[in-house]
Design an enzyme around this catalytic site. Sequence first.
Site, PDB file in Angstrom:
ATOM      1  N   CYS A 116       0.813  -1.227   0.000  1.00 25.73           N
ATOM      2  CA  CYS A 116       0.000   0.000   0.000  1.00 25.73           C
ATOM      3  C   CYS A 116       0.845   1.274   0.000  1.00 25.73           C
ATOM      4  O   CYS A 116       0.357   2.352  -0.327  1.00 25.73           O
ATOM      5  CB  CYS A 116      -0.934   0.002   1.196  1.00 25.73           C
ATOM      6  N   HIS A 256      -3.909   6.911   3.059  1.00 25.05           N
ATOM      7  CA  HIS A 256      -4.245   5.592   2.511  1.00 25.05           C
ATOM      8  C   HIS A 256      -5.650   5.224   2.996  1.00 25.05           C
ATOM      9  O   HIS A 256      -5.951   5.342   4.181  1.00 25.05           O
ATOM     10  CB  HIS A 256      -3.215   4.575   2.997  1.00 25.05           C
ATOM     11  N   ASN A 286      -9.939  -0.658   0.104  1.00 23.51           N
ATOM     12  CA  ASN A 286      -8.477  -0.546   0.072  1.00 23.51           C
ATOM     13  C   ASN A 286      -7.946  -1.066  -1.263  1.00 23.51           C
ATOM     14  O   ASN A 286      -7.988  -2.264  -1.520  1.00 23.51           O
ATOM     15  CB  ASN A 286      -7.908  -1.355   1.247  1.00 23.51           C
TER      16      ASN A 286
END
Length: 331
Positions: A116, A256, A286
């Site tokens: 990520c 994020h 996500n």
Amino acid sequence: MENKIGVKILSTGSYVPERILTNFDLEKMVETSDEWISTRTGIKERRIIAKDQTTSDLAYNASMKAIEKAKISVDDIDLIIVATISPDAPMPSTACYLQKKLKAFNADVFDISAACSGFIYGTTIAKAFITSGLYKKVLLVGVEALSRVTDWTDRNTCVLFGDGAGAMIFEASQEDNDIVSTYLGADGTHTELLNIPAGGSAMPTTKETVEQKLNFVKMLGKEVFKVAVSKMALAVNKAQELAGLTDNDINLYIPHQANLRIIDAVAKKAGVTNEKVYINVHKYGNMSAATTIVALDEAIQEGRVKKGDLVELVAFGAGLTWGACILKINF
Ligand code: COA
């Protein structure tokens, strides 16, 4: 006289697949509820790649939008970096597939694996390569087809992830310094908290690994949550320190988008003004390396970012890895 090379950000672009998978759809697949997912994560729906699409197709669509906005020719691009943990194939790099689709044959290409945090790591690499004089026009893509590495029978993970792609184009410049600062971190002692156990040299794919679903993402959610909050808050503050800036100077934060509760906790811990935090986790879940760049592109399209604004991206992911960067959006 010193001839210092800086970086200009030319454009952003993003693409998400058409298919929407809602929390209500997931209720029919695993033992979960819209209420549980919404209150624990803030996610309402996510996008899922089409059967005939690949990771590099998503990357291509996002890249073309950025290339058109930048008004450059694909022939001008001399480096392509793709950040992904869900590549087209283990070999060759997704960047090679993307280069072929773009017909960007003047570009050197490679993938990076920082989960990520991939887009923040990629921004740092792009800056280093441009300011060293090695490359002049760099295409950076954050892209994931996480639905292809998700165990759709595991409610601990399958409600969290989604697919998408975002791209940014950088160019060498004598006047600009649009990558104001970057800060990266990693702690390999936490490799077991979030991983895909099988499919590599440690555990080659076998009939058994497939049967045991070890080729899919595994996660210890609570442990990841704790480190995510402390490291993202640290990264927000460090990138500001490195740039000699404070919360007052930042126009928009793009964290994020893994979980709304993580975003809120990071903002509180880092001393960030809540109104300046951009959120789209409800729409996409996500998307790992694609998350921050898709959010930035959408924030620009929605007019949340004005020419000259300073935007701080911060991310956290498997590894564990983390990082933040402050970008000047001047287009
Ligand atoms: N639906 C319903 N129940 C679920 C569920 C789901 N989709 N997923 C897990 N549960 C259950 C668990 O089985 C567990 O039940 P048990 O207590 O009977 O064993 C319980 O819910 C866990 O609940 P809780 O402890 O309140 O979960 P949480 O507040 O830690 O939230 C996460 C779980 C995964 C949402 C949270 O830990 C998280 O977001 N972690 C970080 C994940 C992340 O962002 N990863 C990517 C980093 S880049």
